[in-house]
Design a protein around this motif. Structure first.
Motif, mmCIF file in Angstrom:
data_model
loop_
_atom_site.group_PDB
_atom_site.id
_atom_site.type_symbol
_atom_site.label_atom_id
_atom_site.label_comp_id
_atom_site.label_asym_id
_atom_site.label_seq_id
_atom_site.Cartn_x
_atom_site.Cartn_y
_atom_site.Cartn_z
ATOM 1 N N UNK A 14 0.830 -1.201 0.000
ATOM 2 C CA UNK A 14 0.000 0.000 0.000
ATOM 3 C C UNK A 14 0.863 1.249 0.000
ATOM 4 N N UNK A 15 1.871 1.284 0.849
ATOM 5 C CA UNK A 15 2.733 2.464 0.876
ATOM 6 C C UNK A 15 3.461 2.619 -0.455
ATOM 7 N N UNK A 16 3.927 1.502 -1.013
ATOM 8 C CA UNK A 16 4.632 1.571 -2.294
ATOM 9 C C UNK A 16 3.723 2.117 -3.391
ATOM 10 N N UNK A 17 2.480 1.637 -3.444
ATOM 11 C CA UNK A 17 1.552 2.092 -4.477
ATOM 12 C C UNK A 17 1.199 3.568 -4.302
ATOM 13 N N UNK A 18 1.031 4.012 -3.074
ATOM 14 C CA UNK A 18 0.751 5.433 -2.834
ATOM 15 C C UNK A 18 1.937 6.283 -3.265
ATOM 16 N N UNK A 19 3.146 5.841 -2.969
ATOM 17 C CA UNK A 19 4.344 6.571 -3.415
ATOM 18 C C UNK A 19 4.411 6.594 -4.939
ATOM 19 N N UNK A 20 4.107 5.467 -5.561
ATOM 20 C CA UNK A 20 4.136 5.401 -7.013
ATOM 21 C C UNK A 20 3.097 6.313 -7.651
ATOM 22 N N UNK A 21 1.891 6.340 -7.073
ATOM 23 C CA UNK A 21 0.849 7.236 -7.588
ATOM 24 C C UNK A 21 1.263 8.695 -7.458
ATOM 25 N N UNK A 22 1.875 9.036 -6.335
ATOM 26 C CA UNK A 22 2.319 10.411 -6.150
ATOM 27 C C UNK A 22 3.322 10.826 -7.205
ATOM 28 N N UNK A 23 4.247 9.927 -7.508
ATOM 29 C CA UNK A 23 5.233 10.223 -8.552
ATOM 30 C C UNK A 23 4.552 10.361 -9.909
ATOM 31 N N UNK A 24 3.631 9.443 -10.211
ATOM 32 C CA UNK A 24 2.926 9.502 -11.500
ATOM 33 C C UNK A 24 2.156 10.810 -11.648
ATOM 34 N N UNK A 25 1.445 11.217 -10.609
ATOM 35 C CA UNK A 25 0.666 12.452 -10.679
ATOM 36 C C UNK A 25 1.558 13.676 -10.855
ATOM 37 N N UNK A 26 2.738 13.654 -10.255
ATOM 38 C CA UNK A 26 3.626 14.809 -10.381
ATOM 39 C C UNK A 26 4.088 15.010 -11.813
#
Length: 583
Positions: free
Chosen positions: A237-249
């Protein structure tokens, strides 16, 4: 690879001021009208607009200011874009969101340009203060460095740097690993251990293990790492949230996860139910034993149905037909460059599937209602994929979606078959500009094959769908689409760090390249009626950026920065003030 230009001044056009907390406030239930923008819709019938309106998470209207305001009504909220370029949210057709997120959240960051000495120094520093049994996991190791690591001397150096802790480092293809002696022990691999199917525990001339793992040999290392994770669900979950944050940026609002195992599917669905999944995610479930341990094939396909949710679409199977050219495991029609004592002058790599098995498996997959993403880096593997698709099309017609990743080397006679068979070319511009990966490949394949690579212009001209994907975290430490856009247009290293161009006759126009990051991957993923364009009825997924990429010099495209990313009618990323400039 990515750059961080200084913040623009107050007078820079295209800034949408954030509120004090960094995110524009929305009043529930009211339509929103965005004006003062130059809007590229990616909708072929209506490419440019002045304004757009959003209501209930969808595009209400796109057109002139008068048309949009009339559709939204007098009570609508107004947002002034101050001349910004507005585009559809990017669609990444080939991303490893969980793997990239793990690197951001948990792992030792390495650059593909790091030397062996720099890698060892970073391992040594990362080890400080960690427990004696704590895994050191990291990446990415550049292919040119991986070429030099297969020796007992380098294994000993990694052992020393880690202080005896187990180490697993991934390369820039994510197909291969470098581990130390402690890791080999935890993997249960000894000198006389047989190589796994479709993998190699690389040994030196005297038969001694070197710690370099090729292809499916990496699965044992990944399994040993996974066994040491106490709470896998929280970890993912933490990894996916970090990945989403990077993608959105970087402006990414929809994506196709290129190899999705059941724990990641479960984590994505739970995030969606909790309101934490702020992107459309199409998943690709491995049809065969994969680098990550766990159920695959029909067992995984059947389990995947229970994880479908509003934004999670388990709609594709993933097939790996060959390896990567850096390790001569891509299946080629012509022999690799000759020759070392480890390679035959007739070495053409190898196919993981034979034709009959692939046809039967694809037919079963399609009968389950799934499309297929087929990893095929060599021209022989591409031909195998096209032959199998042709067979399945004869049985099932035009319904299934097929993608060939990475469309790197394609025989001339096979190029027209992509359009004829409605097969998507899943392109990876992040990989194929002059880079350390290409430097390694140039030592393996013949000059003729190398110079004819990534024929995007020919594919577009033939009518084929070309859809771009980052393959993050392969090749680069971020899924930055602006790097890929510039590469599609220039066929050169975006920051000029490596000279030359690669098959420059295959360059695309800016409009074609943007389509390959928006409209076309949405179609390829089965989301063409959901996102990828700014058109009435589609999800309100759009971005505001700090320069007009259609007007700047092509060499400046990779300097583009996202000011805001909107998903389903609400902002999910707003650039910090030191990035976006003063409000």
């Amino acid at each position: 690879m990515t750059s961080n230009p200084s913040s623009p001044s107050d007078s820079t056009p295209g800034r949408i001021p954030p509120e004090r907390d960094g995110t524009p406030r929305r009043e529930s239930g009211r339509p929103l009208v965005l004006t003062g923008a130059r809007i590229f819709t990616a909708d072929p019938g209506h490419l440019w607009a002045e304004a757009l309106a959003v209501a209930e998470g969808r595009i209400l209207a796109v057109g002139t200011v008068a048309e949009v305001e009339r559709a939204a009504g007098a009570d609508a909220e107004r947002v002034e874009a101050h001349g910004a370029l507005v585009m559809p949210g990017f669609c990444d057709v080939h991303i490893h969101l969980g793997l990239g997120g793990r690197q951001l959240a948990w792992e030792l960051p390495l650059l593909p340009t790091d030397t062996a000495g720099q890698i060892l120094a970073k391992v040594r520093e990362w080890s400080t203060g960690r427990g004696p049994d704590e895994w050191i996991v990291g990446g990415i190791v550049g292919s040119t460095i991986m070429d030099t690591l297969a020796s007992v001397e380098m294994l000993a150096a990694l052992d020393e740097a880690s202080g005896g802790r187990p180490v697993m480092l991934r390369d820039d293809s994510m197909h291969n690993r470098w581990v130390n002696s402690r890791a080999l022990t935890l993997m249960g691999v000894e000198t006389d251990t047989a190589d796994p199917r479709d993998g190699t525990y690389v040994r030196d001339r005297d038969g001694r293990l070197t710690g370099v793992l090729w292809e499916m040999a990496s699965q044992a290392a990944e399994a040993a790492v996974a066994a040491g994770i106490e709470d896998l669900e929280a970890y993912l979950r933490r990894a996916l949230i970090e990945g989403l944050g990077a993608a959105h940026s970087f402006g990414i609002t929809s994506m196709q996860e290129a190899a999705t195992m059941e724990p990641t599917l479960r984590a994505l669905q739970r995030m969606d139910h909790a309101g934490e999944l702020t992107a459309w995610v199409v998943t690709s479930m491995p049809a065969q034993p994969f680098l990550e341990p766990g159920p695959v094939g029909p067992e995984l396909f059947e389990a995947a149905a229970q994880y479908r949710s509003e934004h999670v679409r388990p709609d594709f199977a993933k097939y790996v037909l060959d390896g990567v050219p850096m390790t001569r495991t891509s299946a080629m029609l012509a022999p690799y460059r000759c020759c070392t004592d480890q390679h035959s002058p007739e070495d053409r790599g190898h196919l993981i599937w034979d034709a009959e098995e692939l046809r039967a498996s694809l037919a079963d997959t399609v009968a389950r209602g799934l499309g297929a993403k087929l990893h095929a880096t060599g021209d022989a593997a591409v031909r195998l994929a096209l032959d199998a698709v042709e067979h399945v099309r004869s049985l099932h017609g035009g319904a299934p979606r097929f993608q060939v990743a990475h469309a790197e080397y394609i025989a001339r006679e096979d190029l027209p078959r992509f359009a004829a068979l409605d097969v998507v070319a899943d392109a990876s511009p992040y990989i194929w500009y002059p880079s350390v990966i290409q430097s390694s490949i140039a030592q393996q394949v013949t000059a003729e094959v190398f110079e004819d690579s990534w024929p995007m212009r020919d594919l577009v001209n033939s009518g084929a769908v070309v859809a771009a994907g980052s393959d993050w975290p392969c090749a680069l430490p971020s899924p930055d689409p602006w790097v890929g856009l510039q590469t599609m247009v220039t066929r050169r290293s975006p920051d000029g760090s490596l000279p030359g161009a690669l098959n420059v006759s295959q360059a695309l126009t800016m409009e074609e390249a943007v389509a390959a990051f928006t409209r076309e991957p949405a179609r390829a993923m089965g989301l063409g009626d959901v996102t990828g364009r700014l058109a009435p009825g589609l999800s309100a997924d759009f971005i505001l950026v700090d320069q007009d990429v259609f007007a700047v010099a092509p060499e400046r495209i990779h300097h583009t920065r996202v000011l805001q990313t909107w998903f389903s009618g609400r902002p999910v990323y707003t650039a910090a003030r030191d990035t976006a400039g003063p409000a």
